[in-house]
Design a protein around this motif. Structure first.
Motif, PDB file in Angstrom:
ATOM      1  N   ALA A 110       0.677  -1.182   0.012  1.00 53.34           N
ATOM      2  CA  ALA A 110      -0.048  -0.006  -0.005  1.00 53.34           C
ATOM      3  C   ALA A 110       0.816   1.380  -0.027  1.00 53.34           C
ATOM      4  CB  ALA A 110      -0.936  -0.001   1.124  1.00 53.34           C
ATOM      5  N   PHE A 111       1.914   1.276   0.397  1.00 55.55           N
ATOM      6  CA  PHE A 111       2.828   2.366   0.596  1.00 55.55           C
ATOM      7  C   PHE A 111       4.244   2.044  -0.353  1.00 55.55           C
ATOM      8  CE2 PHE A 111       0.861   2.235   4.435  1.00 55.55           C
ATOM      9  CZ  PHE A 111       0.401   3.723   4.698  1.00 55.55           C
ATOM     10  N   HIS A 112       4.068   1.392  -1.218  1.00 54.88           N
ATOM     11  CA  HIS A 112       5.145   1.106  -2.491  1.00 54.88           C
ATOM     12  C   HIS A 112       5.393   2.470  -3.144  1.00 54.88           C
ATOM     13  CE1 HIS A 112       7.311  -0.370  -6.009  1.00 54.88           C
ATOM     14  NE2 HIS A 112       7.484  -1.469  -5.210  1.00 54.88           N
ATOM     15  N   ARG A 113       6.528   2.760  -3.471  1.00 55.76           N
ATOM     16  CA  ARG A 113       7.070   3.930  -3.980  1.00 55.76           C
ATOM     17  C   ARG A 113       6.271   4.056  -5.263  1.00 55.76           C
ATOM     18  NH1 ARG A 113      10.439   8.015  -3.754  1.00 55.76           N
ATOM     19  NH2 ARG A 113      11.190   8.989  -5.428  1.00 55.76           N
ATOM     20  N   GLU A 114       5.940   3.018  -6.060  1.00 55.32           N
ATOM     21  CA  GLU A 114       5.021   3.327  -7.356  1.00 55.32           C
ATOM     22  C   GLU A 114       3.639   3.949  -7.015  1.00 55.32           C
ATOM     23  OE1 GLU A 114       4.796  -0.432  -9.084  1.00 55.32           O
ATOM     24  OE2 GLU A 114       6.989  -0.631  -9.725  1.00 55.32           O
ATOM     25  N   ARG A 115       3.187   3.947  -5.821  1.00 54.85           N
ATOM     26  CA  ARG A 115       1.829   4.372  -5.723  1.00 54.85           C
ATOM     27  C   ARG A 115       2.094   5.996  -5.077  1.00 54.85           C
ATOM     28  NH1 ARG A 115      -2.582   1.660  -4.239  1.00 54.85           N
ATOM     29  NH2 ARG A 115      -2.621  -0.624  -4.827  1.00 54.85           N
ATOM     30  N   LEU A 116       3.399   6.453  -4.675  1.00 52.93           N
ATOM     31  CA  LEU A 116       3.466   7.659  -4.382  1.00 52.93           C
ATOM     32  C   LEU A 116       2.957   8.822  -5.472  1.00 52.93           C
ATOM     33  CD1 LEU A 116       6.721   7.646  -2.213  1.00 52.93           C
ATOM     34  CD2 LEU A 116       4.352   8.138  -1.418  1.00 52.93           C
ATOM     35  N   PRO A 117       3.093   8.490  -6.500  1.00 49.99           N
ATOM     36  CA  PRO A 117       2.712   9.949  -7.341  1.00 49.99           C
ATOM     37  C   PRO A 117       1.166  10.054  -7.380  1.00 49.99           C
ATOM     38  CG  PRO A 117       4.361   8.551  -8.676  1.00 49.99           C
ATOM     39  CD  PRO A 117       4.169   7.883  -7.403  1.00 49.99           C
ATOM     40  N   ALA A 118       0.418   8.957  -7.285  1.00 49.75           N
ATOM     41  CA  ALA A 118      -0.854   9.060  -7.276  1.00 49.75           C
ATOM     42  C   ALA A 118      -1.275   9.674  -5.898  1.00 49.75           C
ATOM     43  CB  ALA A 118      -1.679   7.632  -7.392  1.00 49.75           C
ATOM     44  N   TYR A 119      -0.790   9.304  -5.078  1.00 49.72           N
ATOM     45  CA  TYR A 119      -0.988   9.852  -3.443  1.00 49.72           C
ATOM     46  C   TYR A 119      -0.615  11.247  -3.703  1.00 49.72           C
ATOM     47  CZ  TYR A 119      -1.384   4.989  -1.684  1.00 49.72           C
ATOM     48  OH  TYR A 119      -1.548   3.709  -1.571  1.00 49.72           O
ATOM     49  N   ALA A 120       0.462  11.625  -4.067  1.00 54.05           N
ATOM     50  CA  ALA A 120       1.103  12.785  -4.456  1.00 54.05           C
ATOM     51  C   ALA A 120       0.126  13.877  -5.077  1.00 54.05           C
ATOM     52  CB  ALA A 120       2.473  13.091  -4.990  1.00 54.05           C
ATOM     53  N   ARG A 121      -0.658  13.487  -5.811  1.00 44.80           N
ATOM     54  CA  ARG A 121      -1.657  14.449  -6.664  1.00 44.80           C
ATOM     55  C   ARG A 121      -2.794  14.840  -5.719  1.00 44.80           C
ATOM     56  NH1 ARG A 121      -0.232  10.907 -10.954  1.00 44.80           N
ATOM     57  NH2 ARG A 121      -1.932   9.112 -10.404  1.00 44.80           N
ATOM     58  N   VAL A 122      -3.230  13.808  -4.956  1.00 44.33           N
ATOM     59  CA  VAL A 122      -3.993  14.146  -3.959  1.00 44.33           C
ATOM     60  C   VAL A 122      -3.732  15.022  -2.714  1.00 44.33           C
ATOM     61  CG1 VAL A 122      -5.750  13.156  -1.893  1.00 44.33           C
ATOM     62  CG2 VAL A 122      -5.217  11.794  -4.144  1.00 44.33           C
ATOM     63  N   MET A 123      -2.439  15.108  -2.181  1.00 40.99           N
ATOM     64  CA  MET A 123      -1.732  15.939  -1.363  1.00 40.99           C
ATOM     65  C   MET A 123      -1.764  17.189  -2.095  1.00 40.99           C
ATOM     66  SD  MET A 123       1.330  13.451  -0.386  1.00 40.99           S
ATOM     67  CE  MET A 123       1.153  11.887   0.198  1.00 40.99           C
ATOM     68  N   THR A 124      -1.123  17.464  -3.312  1.00 38.87           N
ATOM     69  CA  THR A 124      -1.128  18.738  -4.036  1.00 38.87           C
ATOM     70  C   THR A 124      -2.457  19.456  -4.087  1.00 38.87           C
ATOM     71  OG1 THR A 124       0.756  18.263  -5.382  1.00 38.87           O
ATOM     72  CG2 THR A 124      -0.637  19.671  -6.103  1.00 38.87           C
ATOM     73  N   ALA A 125      -3.380  18.575  -4.606  1.00 39.37           N
ATOM     74  CA  ALA A 125      -4.904  19.195  -4.588  1.00 39.37           C
ATOM     75  C   ALA A 125      -5.556  19.849  -3.231  1.00 39.37           C
ATOM     76  CB  ALA A 125      -5.787  18.331  -5.293  1.00 39.37           C
ATOM     77  N   ASN A 126      -5.130  19.192  -2.295  1.00 34.15           N
ATOM     78  CA  ASN A 126      -5.491  19.325  -0.829  1.00 34.15           C
ATOM     79  C   ASN A 126      -5.051  20.768  -0.211  1.00 34.15           C
ATOM     80  OD1 ASN A 126      -7.882  17.540  -0.214  1.00 34.15           O
ATOM     81  ND2 ASN A 126      -6.244  15.945   0.341  1.00 34.15           N
ATOM     82  N   PHE A 127      -3.627  20.810  -0.774  1.00 33.24           N
ATOM     83  CA  PHE A 127      -2.912  22.226  -0.081  1.00 33.24           C
ATOM     84  C   PHE A 127      -3.253  23.227  -0.983  1.00 33.24           C
ATOM     85  CE2 PHE A 127      -0.727  18.591   2.233  1.00 33.24           C
ATOM     86  CZ  PHE A 127      -0.729  19.417   3.568  1.00 33.24           C
TER      87      PHE A 127
END
Length: 460
Positions: A110-127
């Motif tokens: 669930a925390f594999h590096r390959e997933r981070l770009p997708a998670y990062a898009r959510v982070m960017t939108a929220n901030f």
């Protein structure tokens, strides 16, 4: 196993203990100063919490030894016991060594590096979506908490929470984490009394699980199957189990999934929000560093949002987060249980003993970090800081926080996207303090915001 007859040096006692209570009062009144004073009395020091004796490890090398020797120093102790009252017994963060390898293997994808770009898009939108206006005075920790709650829920469930539910989660998480520490350092008999803190703690645990249960139920009712953190947990299988007949333990059980979700929500919300708030507080005290940060952001981002692809270029931004983590480590005090008789620093330590170690102590050592109380992000600039191998904001060894890269990504993107668009200035007369809980949470940190640039959108 060690022959205790060959070790005769007793563990020195921490000063300030009193009959019956031991060191409960300094641990409740000013635990940071009390812990910071202990290295003056030895590399290993003994203190009491009521009748419970705790061995405090103050030396960096011995701390790393405790983190690595999982066969001797297992997860346990008063803090872990209290955390399990909220997270459950099968949390990957608090489970015993015997259960950890299986749980971590199942949760790690669930925390594999390959997933981070997708998670990062959510982070960017929220901030980017803050809703602030010029001249507004904001409660910085609360504002950061709102963003991190939204990020956690969206990456876990591909869903959003209402403002009312978000506020409830923030309040109950803060209550739970604050009361966990208080319960850990006071006599257990007080836990059974109908004290306001006990009632608030019980309500918080039930409330957090209730929110997660409601979101999970709505997700199942929808029949959707998005590529989110929950899906990764639901489909996780041990190596070799894919396509084979189902066996108990090859996948996460229903209760195990629930324990991981509440672990991610409580741990990921408070630690990231607090670190971001501390970073803005320090930038408000150091305008020269803040000016350099603006220069980096304006150059790298060129008016657009900070995304995952920008991270390698945001070096000062990352160093500011690293320095905030050094000064205010989320996991500022940790505990272990001694499984077999051993020794630490030439002192005998019996099986069943409780071990305490503190990244806060290690991070404030002048032999590792010159001028340790000074906010100095440039100490990390060339990668040669002497204390880097003893940098423990997320713990260390194989029990290091499983979501550390997720959190670091969120904190750097949060700082970059906010500071690129908003100038935060301390409010005259406000005196921020530290609220002691499982993490070091800022208290009374109010700042006035002024727009630097018009908010970009994620499509720019």
């Amino acid at each position: 196993m060690v022959d205790s007859a060959t070790i005769s040096t007793p563990i020195p006692q921490a000063p300030g203990g009193i009959p019956v209570l031991g060191h409960v009062l300094p641990l409740l009144r000013n635990p940071l100063d009390f812990l910071a004073s202990l290295p003056d009395h030895g590399d290993v020091v003994q203190m009491r919490v009521g009748t419970l004796r705790l061995v405090v490890v103050c030396d960096p090398g011995l701390t790393r030894h405790v983190l690595k020797d999982l066969q001797t120093f297992d997860k346990g102790g008063p803090i872990i016991a209290r955390i399990e009252e909220v997270l459950g017994e099968s949390s990957v963060g608090t489970c015993p060594h015997s259960a950890h390898r299986r749980l971590r293997t199942l949760v790690q994808p669930a925390f594999h590096r390959e997933r981070l770009p997708a998670y990062a898009r959510v982070m960017t939108a929220n901030f980017l979506d803050l809703g602030w206006h010029d001249g507004q005075v904001v409660d910085v920790p609360a504002e950061m908490g709102i963003r991190t709650v939204h990020t956690l829920v969206e990456t876990m469930f591909s869903d959003k929470l209402s403002p009312e539910t978000t506020a409830r989660v923030l309040d109950e998480t803060a209550t739970a984490l604050r009361e966990i520490y208080r319960r850990a350092v006071r006599p257990p008999v007080l836990d059974r009394l109908p004290l306001p803190g006990n009632r608030a703690f019980d309500r918080a645990g039930v409330g957090i699980r209730g929110v997660l249960g409601d979101v999970l139920a709505a997700r199942r009712a929808s029949g959707a199957d998005p590529d989110d953190l929950l899906s990764a947990l639901l489909t996780a299988r041990l190596p070799g189990a894919e396509g084979a007949p189902a066996r108990a333990g090859d996948a996460l059980s229903e209760s195990e999934i629930g324990d991981q979700l509440i672990t991610f929500l409580t741990g990921g919300t408070e630690s990231s929000a607090s670190t971001l708030a501390w970073a803005f507080h320090q930038l408000g005290q150091h305008p020269d560093i803040r000016t350099r940060l603006y220069e980096e952001l304006d150059t790298v981002l060129a008016g657009g949002p900070a995304t995952f692809e920008h991270l390698p270029q945001l070096r000062l931004t990352a160093n500011i987060i690293t320095e905030a983590l050094r000064l205010y480590p989320p996991a500022w005090v940790l505990s272990r249980t001694v499984v077999a008789d051993t020794e630490l620093g030439g002192h005998p330590v019996r099986a069943g003993s409780m071990i305490i170690f503190s990244p806060y102590i290690i991070h404030r050592r002048p032999d590792l970090y010159p001028d340790p109380d000074t906010f100095a992000p440039d100490r990390w600039a060339d990668g040669t800081v002497s204390g880097r191998s003893y940098f423990l904001p997320f713990g260390g060894g194989v029990r290091k926080c499983i979501g550390d890269q997720f959190a670091l990504t969120e904190m750097v993107l949060g700082l970059a996207n906010i500071a690129a668009r908003w100038h935060l200035e301390p409010v005259p007369g406000a005196t921020p303090g530290v609220q002691i809980g499982v993490s070091l949470h800022p208290r009374n940190l109010m700042m006035r915001v002024t727009a630097r640039h018009h908010p970009p959108t994620t499509s720019e």
